[in-house]
Design a protein around this motif. Structure first.
Motif, short mmCIF file in Angstrom:
data_model
loop_
_atom_site.label_atom_id
_atom_site.label_comp_id
_atom_site.label_asym_id
_atom_site.label_seq_id
_atom_site.Cartn_x
_atom_site.Cartn_y
_atom_site.Cartn_z
N LYS A 1 3.76 6.84 -13.00
CA LYS A 1 3.38 6.42 -11.74
C LYS A 1 3.69 7.26 -10.78
N MET A 2 2.87 7.32 -9.49
CA MET A 2 2.84 7.93 -8.50
C MET A 2 4.08 7.79 -7.75
N ASP A 3 4.92 8.85 -7.53
CA ASP A 3 6.13 8.89 -6.75
C ASP A 3 5.95 9.01 -5.25
N LEU A 4 6.06 7.66 -4.68
CA LEU A 4 5.82 7.53 -3.21
C LEU A 4 7.45 7.39 -2.76
N HIS B 1 -1.25 0.15 -2.47
CA HIS B 1 -1.09 1.35 -1.99
C HIS B 1 -2.52 1.61 -1.57
N TYR B 2 -3.46 1.63 -2.41
CA TYR B 2 -4.93 1.76 -2.11
C TYR B 2 -5.48 1.16 -0.87
N ILE B 3 -5.28 -0.08 -0.62
CA ILE B 3 -5.49 -0.88 0.35
C ILE B 3 -4.84 -0.31 1.66
N TYR B 4 -3.62 -0.12 1.50
CA TYR B 4 -2.94 0.35 2.84
C TYR B 4 -3.60 1.46 3.14
N ASP B 5 -3.83 2.72 2.36
CA ASP B 5 -4.07 3.68 2.80
C ASP B 5 -5.61 3.78 3.55
N GLU B 6 -6.47 2.90 2.83
CA GLU B 6 -7.84 2.69 3.50
C GLU B 6 -7.89 2.02 4.66
N ARG B 7 -6.85 0.92 4.97
CA ARG B 7 -7.00 0.33 6.16
C ARG B 7 -6.00 0.82 7.24
N HIS B 8 -4.91 1.11 6.73
CA HIS B 8 -3.93 1.67 7.83
C HIS B 8 -4.02 3.16 7.80
N GLY B 9 -3.80 3.83 6.80
CA GLY B 9 -3.96 5.29 6.57
C GLY B 9 -2.40 5.78 6.49
N VAL B 10 -2.24 6.59 5.29
CA VAL B 10 -1.16 7.39 5.15
C VAL B 10 -1.08 8.84 5.67
N GLU B 11 -0.19 9.25 6.33
CA GLU B 11 -0.11 10.15 7.37
C GLU B 11 0.15 11.48 6.31
N ASP B 12 0.95 11.34 5.42
CA ASP B 12 1.29 12.60 4.53
C ASP B 12 0.36 12.59 3.38
N GLU C 1 8.19 0.82 1.48
CA GLU C 1 8.78 -0.44 2.35
C GLU C 1 7.35 -0.67 3.32
N LYS C 2 6.81 0.17 3.87
CA LYS C 2 5.45 -0.08 4.83
C LYS C 2 4.67 -0.70 3.99
N ILE C 3 3.97 -0.25 2.82
CA ILE C 3 2.99 -1.00 1.93
C ILE C 3 3.42 -2.45 1.61
N THR C 4 4.71 -2.65 1.12
CA THR C 4 5.20 -3.98 0.99
C THR C 4 4.88 -4.88 1.96
N THR C 5 5.49 -4.69 3.19
CA THR C 5 5.18 -5.39 4.23
C THR C 5 3.57 -5.86 4.53
N PHE C 6 2.94 -4.40 4.57
CA PHE C 6 1.36 -4.62 4.78
C PHE C 6 0.93 -5.75 3.79
N TRP C 7 1.20 -5.39 2.36
CA TRP C 7 0.57 -6.26 1.38
C TRP C 7 0.87 -7.69 1.61
N GLN C 8 2.18 -8.01 2.06
CA GLN C 8 2.55 -9.52 2.24
C GLN C 8 1.74 -10.18 3.31
N GLU C 9 1.33 -9.31 4.41
CA GLU C 9 0.46 -9.76 5.70
C GLU C 9 -0.98 -9.94 5.02
N GLN C 10 -1.30 -9.27 4.09
CA GLN C 10 -2.82 -9.35 3.79
C GLN C 10 -2.89 -10.54 2.72
N VAL C 11 -1.95 -10.87 2.03
CA VAL C 11 -1.71 -12.16 0.99
C VAL C 11 -1.87 -13.25 1.76
N LYS C 12 -1.11 -13.26 2.90
CA LYS C 12 -1.04 -14.62 3.85
C LYS C 12 -2.25 -14.97 4.17
#
Length: 261
Positions: A17-20, A71-82, A26-37
Motif C-alpha cells: 500500500k502507498m505510504d501516505l 485517496h483518488y477522489i480526494y486528489d481529483e476533487r480537492h488536490g494533493v499538494e505534495d 486525516e484530511k482524506i478521512t474527513t473528506f471521505w466522511q463528508e462525501q458519504v453523507k
C-alpha cells in the motif's frame, strides 16, 4: 493527455500500500466522511496507483501499488499538494464505435460520484476478478466493466466485431489518473445500440440493479468534437482529445477517398 498507441498494455504489480503521511490520511478521512453523507452509495474500495510507465518496443508496462478510492477522489476533487502523494489511479475501459460510424459516450447516473459526467464504459482494477498469474489483465477489467455497465460482451460477435488496445490517458494538469482504453467496433448500429441500452437500463430499474449510466450519447465521427462541445455536461479530459484524433483520422480517410461518410 491521450496517447494513441496500439501496443499491448501490461502491469507490473507491487502488492504493497502507498505510504501516505498521517496528516494527509486525516484530511482524506474527513473528506471521505463528508462525501458519504452526500452520497451513501459511495464505497471506499481498493485502487491501484501507477508509479512508473515504460514504453517498450512491443508493449507498455505500468508499475502499480495499492491505495484506495478515497485517496483518488480526494486528489481529483480537492488536490494533493505534495507530488509524491498524487494518486495516479489506473482504470481500464472500452471506447465503442457503432457499425454506422458513431462514437459512444455515456452520461453517468445521478447516483454515481460524478453525476452527468461524460466518459466511456470502464472502471478500476479488481484483485479478485482481474488478476491472471499474479498480474492484472486490463482486457479482463474492461470486459467486466462493459458487461456490468452496458450488458455488452467483448467476445460476442453479434455485439462486437473486433477490438484492440488504442489509447492511454496519462496525467495532465490536475488530472493525475491513467486510463487504458480498448477500441471496439460494434456490430450494432447506433439505433440498435441505444435500444439495447434502454432495455438494459429498464431491466436494472425493475431489479434494483446498480446503474452506471443514465443515457448514452452517439457522436458521428468526422465532426464528433463539434457535437461534443454542444453538450454542457462535465467531461473526462480524455474524451475530447480522443475524439479529436478520431475525427482527424476519419476526415483524412475521407479526403483520400478511402471511406465515404
Amino acid at each position: 493527455m491521450v496517447i494513441h498507441t496500439n501496443k499491448k498494455v501490461i502491469t507490473k504489480t507491487i502488492h504493497r500500500k502507498m505510504d501516505l503521511s498521517e496528516e494527509l490520511k486525516e484530511k482524506i478521512t474527513t473528506f471521505w466522511q463528508e462525501q458519504v453523507k452526500d452520497n451513501p452509495n459511495l464505497f471506499n474500495g481498493e485502487t491501484w496507483n501507477v508509479t512508473k510507465m515504460e514504453e517498450q518496443e512491443d508493449k507498455v508496462v505500468l508499475t502499480l501499488e495499492k491505495t484506495d478510492y478515497a485517496h483518488y477522489i480526494y486528489d481529483e476533487r480537492h488536490g494533493v499538494e505534495d507530488e509524491k502523494y498524487f494518486c495516479h489511479n489506473l482504470a481500464s475501459g472500452v471506447y465503442i464505435v457503432t457499425s454506422d460510424g458513431y462514437g459512444v459516450v455515456g452520461e453517468l447516473d445521478d447516483s454515481t460520484s460524478y453525476p452527468r459526467c461524460l466518459q466511456v464504459s470502464g472502471g478500476g482494477l479488481d484483485t479478485k476478478q482481474d488478476l491472471v498469474d499474479g498480474e492484472f489483465d486490463l482486457v479482463k477489467t474492461a470486459e467486466r466493466e462493459l458487461k456490468e455497465e452496458l450488458n455488452i460482451e467483448l467476445e460476442n460477435k453479434n455485439q462486437i466485431s473486433h477490438y484492440d488496445f488504442e489509447y492511454i490517458e496519462v496525467p495532465e494538469g490536475k488530472r493525475h489518473a491513467y486510463c487504458v482504453l480498448l477500441k471496439a467496433i460494434s456490430a450494432l448500429t447506433a439505433k440498435e445500440f441505444e435500444e439495447h441500452f434502454e432495455n438494459y437500463r429498464k431491466y436494472l430499474e425493475e431489479n434494483n440493479g446498480e446503474k452506471e449510466f443514465k443515457k448514452l450519447h452517439f457522436l458521428k465521427l468526422g465532426n464528433a468534437v463539434e457535437q461534443l462541445d454542444k453538450l454542457d455536461n462535465p467531461k473526462r479530459l480524455y474524451v475530447r482529445q480522443m475524439f479529436e484524433i478520431e475525427d482527424r483520422e476519419i476526415n483524412e480517410k475521407k479526403d483520400n477517398n478511402e471511406i465515404k461518410i
